[in-house]
Motif scaffolding. Structure first.
Motif, mmCIF file in Angstrom:
data_model
loop_
_atom_site.group_PDB
_atom_site.id
_atom_site.type_symbol
_atom_site.label_atom_id
_atom_site.label_comp_id
_atom_site.label_asym_id
_atom_site.label_seq_id
_atom_site.Cartn_x
_atom_site.Cartn_y
_atom_site.Cartn_z
ATOM 1 N N LEU A 208 0.725 -1.041 -0.113
ATOM 2 C CA LEU A 208 -0.417 0.149 -0.121
ATOM 3 C C LEU A 208 0.781 1.188 -0.027
ATOM 4 O O LEU A 208 1.023 2.046 -0.665
ATOM 5 N N ALA A 209 1.774 1.437 0.760
ATOM 6 C CA ALA A 209 2.495 2.820 0.954
ATOM 7 C C ALA A 209 3.039 2.737 -0.559
ATOM 8 O O ALA A 209 3.823 3.792 -0.499
ATOM 9 N N ALA A 210 3.011 1.267 -1.649
ATOM 10 C CA ALA A 210 4.699 1.600 -2.932
ATOM 11 C C ALA A 210 2.914 2.230 -3.344
ATOM 12 O O ALA A 210 3.059 2.943 -4.995
ATOM 13 N N VAL A 263 -15.440 9.970 10.539
ATOM 14 C CA VAL A 263 -16.497 10.483 11.573
ATOM 15 C C VAL A 263 -17.945 10.116 11.612
ATOM 16 O O VAL A 263 -18.878 10.256 12.210
ATOM 17 N N ASP A 264 -18.210 9.181 10.158
ATOM 18 C CA ASP A 264 -18.983 7.644 10.503
ATOM 19 C C ASP A 264 -19.054 6.779 11.045
ATOM 20 O O ASP A 264 -19.938 5.973 11.179
ATOM 21 N N ASN A 265 -17.929 6.863 11.292
ATOM 22 C CA ASN A 265 -17.841 5.138 11.978
ATOM 23 C C ASN A 265 -17.698 4.429 11.326
ATOM 24 O O ASN A 265 -17.335 3.378 11.045
ATOM 25 N N ASP A 266 -17.556 4.679 9.987
ATOM 26 C CA ASP A 266 -16.751 4.010 9.197
ATOM 27 C C ASP A 266 -15.104 4.069 9.037
ATOM 28 O O ASP A 266 -14.759 4.603 10.049
ATOM 29 N N LEU A 267 -14.582 2.653 8.563
ATOM 30 C CA LEU A 267 -12.857 1.977 8.838
ATOM 31 C C LEU A 267 -12.287 2.644 7.539
ATOM 32 O O LEU A 267 -12.604 2.092 6.851
ATOM 33 N N SER A 268 -11.105 3.819 7.471
ATOM 34 C CA SER A 268 -10.675 3.597 6.319
ATOM 35 C C SER A 268 -8.810 3.909 6.928
ATOM 36 O O SER A 268 -9.044 3.220 8.073
ATOM 37 N N LEU A 269 -8.329 3.425 6.077
ATOM 38 C CA LEU A 269 -6.868 3.543 6.044
ATOM 39 C C LEU A 269 -6.155 4.731 5.663
ATOM 40 O O LEU A 269 -6.229 5.074 4.021
ATOM 41 N N GLU A 270 -5.323 5.710 6.212
ATOM 42 C CA GLU A 270 -4.473 6.318 5.387
ATOM 43 C C GLU A 270 -2.924 6.308 5.432
ATOM 44 O O GLU A 270 -2.600 5.587 5.862
ATOM 45 N N VAL A 271 -2.799 6.730 3.856
ATOM 46 C CA VAL A 271 -1.322 5.947 3.793
ATOM 47 C C VAL A 271 -0.953 8.245 3.750
ATOM 48 O O VAL A 271 -1.525 8.445 3.011
#
Length: 275
Positions: A208-210, A263-271
């Motif tokens: 994912l970092a790539a 803010v909606d309690n959904d799951l995300s992944l930040e890079v």
């Protein structure tokens, strides 16, 4: 010489049960100090988006109980639209007063993720706003994938979740979609439990970092022809998870990765680029 009468603080208590019903209670003395108790109601207002007028209102009659308090019940039906609902005391003269939270008994909601739910999924969680007022957070999802665990290691993030009122079929996919990325996606194969409802998947940090930096929103597609279902954590007593459930950030080369709840309690992944 004039005098100013301070506004009376009115506190609204509640008890929530596992069916979605919420029983509100109001001290009769508080109600009477605001106005005559006769004809009073609770007003639930769906908070409009900035610059838009309010459109959705729901009222509940307040009835006296044997203990001298006033009660109102919000039954599972009608279903509340997804959003934040502010709660007011509505007097006989149609004047509204914002309410402060009293005792909130949400024990029945704590283990809500352990029970299978029908869909469309309707969730309601009473909470106190940042400025100290009583409100209700509501979600309404046609299909729901509940996040049950998030395990972060140096090399990967593993997510366990459960699909409600549906099951994973052959060809099921977990999709990471780059927010604002013009359709940029990464697909992963989930591993399903024996009943087809539970599943988990692992995101490789190096891979994912790539890829491109940004926020990757996470979905599951239960079958190749099914719509995408957003992963979220909704089935407990926490109305706002973002600042409560904070996961560690992991640095890979020049990138920093961190799963988080929106803010909606959904799951995300930040890079993002490592500092």
């Amino acid at each position: 010489m004039s005098t100013t009468t301070a506004a009376v603080t009115v506190r609204l208590g509640c008890v929530a049960d596992g069916s979605g019903r919420i029983l509100f209670d109001l001290p009769a003395a508080s109600a009477e100090s605001a106005e005559s108790a006769e004809g009073q109601r609770l007003l639930l207002r769906l908070r409009p988006k900035k610059g838009e007028p309010e459109k959705v209102l729901h009222t509940l009659a307040l009835e006296p109980g044997d203990d001298g308090r006033l009660y109102a019940a919000l039954d599972p039906e009608p279903v509340l639209a997804e959003g934040r609902w502010d709660v007011y005391l509505l007097g006989a003269g149609a004047e509204r007063q914002r309410l402060r939270p009293g005792l909130r008994d949400l024990r029945a909601l704590v283990d809500g993720h352990l029970r299978d739910r029908r869909t469309p999924l309707a969730v309601r969680i009473p909470y106190a706003t940042k400025d100290g007022y009583f409100a209700i957070r509501a979600w309404l999802r046609p299909v729901h994938a509940e996040v049950e665990r998030v395990d972060v290691s140096d090399g990967s993030t593993t997510v366990g979740a459960r699909l409600h009122s549906d099951s994973l079929a052959a060809g099921a996919t977990v999709r990471l979609r780059l927010r604002g990325g013009g359709g940029t996606v990464r697909d992963l194969k989930p591993l399903a439990s024996d009943d087809g409802h539970g599943f988990f998947f692992t995101v490789d940090h190096d891979a994912l970092a790539a890829a491109r930096h940004g926020v990757w929103d996470i979905f599951v597609q239960p079958s190749p022809d099914a719509p995408l279902v957003r992963l979220a954590r909704l089935l407990d007593d926490v109305a706002d998870r973002k600042e409560v459930f904070v996961y560690p950030a992991v640095t890979v080369d020049e990138a920093c990765l961190r799963p988080y709840f929106t803010v909606d309690n959904d799951l995300s992944l930040e890079v993002r680029r490592a500092v």
